[in-house]
Scaffold this motif. Structure first.
Motif, PDB file in Angstrom:
ATOM      1  N   TYR A  41       6.577   1.768  -3.777  1.00  0.00           N
ATOM      2  CA  TYR A  41       7.117   3.112  -3.558  1.00  0.00           C
ATOM      3  C   TYR A  41       6.248   3.897  -2.590  1.00  0.00           C
ATOM      4  O   TYR A  41       6.743   4.566  -1.668  1.00  0.00           O
ATOM      5  N   LEU A  42       4.927   3.811  -2.754  1.00  0.00           N
ATOM      6  CA  LEU A  42       4.005   4.535  -1.870  1.00  0.00           C
ATOM      7  C   LEU A  42       4.070   3.980  -0.450  1.00  0.00           C
ATOM      8  O   LEU A  42       4.022   4.740   0.525  1.00  0.00           O
ATOM      9  N   ASN A  43       4.171   2.642  -0.328  1.00  0.00           N
ATOM     10  CA  ASN A  43       4.310   2.054   1.006  1.00  0.00           C
ATOM     11  C   ASN A  43       5.574   2.525   1.697  1.00  0.00           C
ATOM     12  O   ASN A  43       5.589   2.759   2.914  1.00  0.00           O
ATOM     13  N   SER A  44       6.662   2.676   0.928  1.00  0.00           N
ATOM     14  CA  SER A  44       7.919   3.148   1.500  1.00  0.00           C
ATOM     15  C   SER A  44       7.801   4.585   1.984  1.00  0.00           C
ATOM     16  O   SER A  44       8.369   4.968   3.006  1.00  0.00           O
ATOM     17  N   ILE A  45       7.044   5.412   1.244  1.00  0.00           N
ATOM     18  CA  ILE A  45       6.859   6.805   1.653  1.00  0.00           C
ATOM     19  C   ILE A  45       6.060   6.897   2.949  1.00  0.00           C
ATOM     20  O   ILE A  45       6.345   7.711   3.832  1.00  0.00           O
ATOM     21  N   VAL A 157      -1.593 -20.921  12.052  1.00  0.00           N
ATOM     22  CA  VAL A 157      -1.498 -20.063  10.882  1.00  0.00           C
ATOM     23  C   VAL A 157      -2.282 -18.774  11.111  1.00  0.00           C
ATOM     24  O   VAL A 157      -3.416 -18.786  11.595  1.00  0.00           O
ATOM     25  N   VAL A 158      -1.662 -17.643  10.753  1.00  0.00           N
ATOM     26  CA  VAL A 158      -2.290 -16.333  10.866  1.00  0.00           C
ATOM     27  C   VAL A 158      -2.757 -15.833   9.504  1.00  0.00           C
ATOM     28  O   VAL A 158      -3.837 -15.273   9.368  1.00  0.00           O
ATOM     29  N   GLY A 159      -1.936 -16.012   8.473  1.00  0.00           N
ATOM     30  CA  GLY A 159      -2.287 -15.554   7.133  1.00  0.00           C
ATOM     31  C   GLY A 159      -1.064 -15.541   6.245  1.00  0.00           C
ATOM     32  O   GLY A 159      -0.137 -16.331   6.436  1.00  0.00           O
ATOM     33  N   GLN A 160      -1.038 -14.620   5.282  1.00  0.00           N
ATOM     34  CA  GLN A 160       0.089 -14.507   4.375  1.00  0.00           C
ATOM     35  C   GLN A 160       0.298 -13.053   3.979  1.00  0.00           C
ATOM     36  O   GLN A 160      -0.628 -12.240   4.019  1.00  0.00           O
ATOM     37  N   VAL A 161       1.535 -12.736   3.595  1.00  0.00           N
ATOM     38  CA  VAL A 161       1.885 -11.373   3.203  1.00  0.00           C
ATOM     39  C   VAL A 161       1.218 -11.042   1.873  1.00  0.00           C
ATOM     40  O   VAL A 161       1.306 -11.812   0.919  1.00  0.00           O
ATOM     41  N   MET A 162       0.558  -9.866   1.820  1.00  0.00           N
ATOM     42  CA  MET A 162      -0.123  -9.471   0.586  1.00  0.00           C
ATOM     43  C   MET A 162       0.516  -8.244  -0.076  1.00  0.00           C
ATOM     44  O   MET A 162       0.413  -8.087  -1.282  1.00  0.00           O
ATOM     45  N   GLN A 163       1.169  -7.392   0.714  1.00  0.00           N
ATOM     46  CA  GLN A 163       1.853  -6.218   0.168  1.00  0.00           C
ATOM     47  C   GLN A 163       3.178  -6.040   0.895  1.00  0.00           C
ATOM     48  O   GLN A 163       3.249  -6.245   2.113  1.00  0.00           O
ATOM     49  N   VAL A 164       4.207  -5.648   0.151  1.00  0.00           N
ATOM     50  CA  VAL A 164       5.539  -5.484   0.733  1.00  0.00           C
ATOM     51  C   VAL A 164       6.061  -4.095   0.429  1.00  0.00           C
ATOM     52  O   VAL A 164       6.100  -3.681  -0.734  1.00  0.00           O
ATOM     53  N   GLY A 165       6.438  -3.361   1.470  1.00  0.00           N
ATOM     54  CA  GLY A 165       7.144  -2.102   1.321  1.00  0.00           C
ATOM     55  C   GLY A 165       8.601  -2.304   1.679  1.00  0.00           C
ATOM     56  O   GLY A 165       9.047  -3.432   1.924  1.00  0.00           O
ATOM     57  N   SER A 166       9.376  -1.244   1.745  1.00  0.00           N
ATOM     58  CA  SER A 166      10.795  -1.387   2.047  1.00  0.00           C
ATOM     59  C   SER A 166      11.035  -1.809   3.496  1.00  0.00           C
ATOM     60  O   SER A 166      11.893  -2.637   3.779  1.00  0.00           O
ATOM     61  N   THR A 167      10.246  -1.267   4.441  1.00  0.00           N
ATOM     62  CA  THR A 167      10.448  -1.574   5.855  1.00  0.00           C
ATOM     63  C   THR A 167       9.200  -2.111   6.544  1.00  0.00           C
ATOM     64  O   THR A 167       9.266  -2.508   7.710  1.00  0.00           O
ATOM     65  N   THR A 168       8.062  -2.115   5.889  1.00  0.00           N
ATOM     66  CA  THR A 168       6.823  -2.659   6.463  1.00  0.00           C
ATOM     67  C   THR A 168       6.117  -3.523   5.429  1.00  0.00           C
ATOM     68  O   THR A 168       6.393  -3.416   4.231  1.00  0.00           O
ATOM     69  N   SER A 169       5.198  -4.349   5.911  1.00  0.00           N
ATOM     70  CA  SER A 169       4.416  -5.210   5.017  1.00  0.00           C
ATOM     71  C   SER A 169       3.019  -5.367   5.582  1.00  0.00           C
ATOM     72  O   SER A 169       2.791  -5.202   6.786  1.00  0.00           O
ATOM     73  N   ARG A 170       2.077  -5.719   4.701  1.00  0.00           N
ATOM     74  CA  ARG A 170       0.705  -5.986   5.116  1.00  0.00           C
ATOM     75  C   ARG A 170       0.426  -7.482   5.019  1.00  0.00           C
ATOM     76  O   ARG A 170       0.776  -8.121   4.030  1.00  0.00           O
TER      77      ARG A 170
END
Length: 293
Positions: A41-45, A157-170
């Motif tokens: 939710y915070l990532n989406s904001i 290989v670059v890495g892997q997704v660690m956090q997912v928001g609605s429109t962005t990811s880390r």
């Protein structure tokens, strides 16, 4: 007479309470994943702010590309046409090899759960400090991105997704000290484990026996063990193999194949059990940059 201002708890006591509370929350979140929905939710904001912050860079890149001369565009187009021809020729051979590989796996009754489904994503920002190495990308949950998803570029290989928001990811980069990935030596299929060191050009290969058949210059590729990364993608090149007499293991270091701090476009990969869910999400939002095999 009582003083007007009463003295509260000491600063040391307050600090101790806050530290204990913070550690308790970290352990609870790690064990029970209490704040995953809150984090999304915070990532989406924050996503609109991230897009606004990335806008000047995109505008500058667009203007720079539009200012290219006619000769530069012609030369670039010819170069891309030649590269495309070579890639098409390689694709013919790879298709034949893939068919042979499938037939061999059927004969061996071996399961192959990874697919060639992938999606292009653009890097929005880079976060790097002595404690963490991360990228922010412009794809999120509405695009079918999931935690633990493999991320590669044209080099490896670059890495892997660690956090997912609605429109962005880390994305947690390969060199981050908390990142690990199972690999094998392409030359002889010896398996190993690669850990990030916290430095941009260095990876650690721990628990390697002194008599292991590992040499400087060996290419390490993903082994497919663990079920997260597909097998065969380049990860790193061995740069040092040192064994000190009496030590339990050799000291082995490697250099990432991919230039992690210079990537603009990346590829998100899907494994077998995540594809059906991603297809439903992509059909709902109408995403059109998924590359079919």
């Amino acid at each position: 007479m009582k003083p007007i201002f009463t003295r509260g708890p000491s600063l040391l006591l307050r600090l101790s309470i806050m530290v204990v509370l913070a550690v308790a929350l970290l352990i609870a979140d790690n064990q029970y994943n209490l704040f995953s929905s809150v984090r999304i939710y915070l990532n989406s904001i924050v996503s609109p702010v991230q897009y606004i912050a990335d806008a000047p860079q995109k505008l500058f890149s667009t203007l720079s590309e539009n200012l290219m001369t006619r000769e530069e565009l012609k030369e670039r187009n010819q170069k891309l046409e030649k590269e495309n021809l070579h890639l098409k020729a390689d694709r013919l051979l790879l298709t034949e090899l893939e068919n042979e590989n499938k037939q061999m796996r059927k004969l061996l009754n071996s399961q192959y759960t990874f697919s060639n489904k992938r999606m292009i994503t653009e890097v929005m920002s880079l976060r790097s400090d002595p404690f963490t190495h991360q990228l922010l990308i412009d794809k999120g949950a509405i695009n079918g991105v999931y935690v633990g998803q493999p991320v590669i570029n044209e080099e490896g290989v670059v890495g892997q997704v660690m956090q997912v928001g609605s429109t962005t990811s880390r994305v947690l980069l390969l060199v981050d000290a908390s990142h690990g990935i199972p690999v094998r030596v392409q030359r002889n299929d010896v398996t190993a484990l690669v850990h990030g060191s916290g430095a941009w050009n260095k990876l650690n290969v721990p628990f390697v026996q002194s008599n292991a058949d590992l040499q400087e210059g060996d290419l390490l590729v993903t082994s497919g063990l663990g079920g997260r990364f597909p097998a065969g993608y380049p990860v790193a090149t061995v740069t040092s193999f040192v064994y000190n007499e009496g030590a339990p293991y050799a000291e082995v270091t490697a250099t990432p194949v991919a230039q992690l701090d210079r990537s603009r476009y990346l590829l998100l990969l899907w494994n077998g059990h995540q594809i059906k869910q991603a297809d439903l999400l992509l059909d709902d939002v109408g995403v059109n940059d998924v590359i079919a095999p």
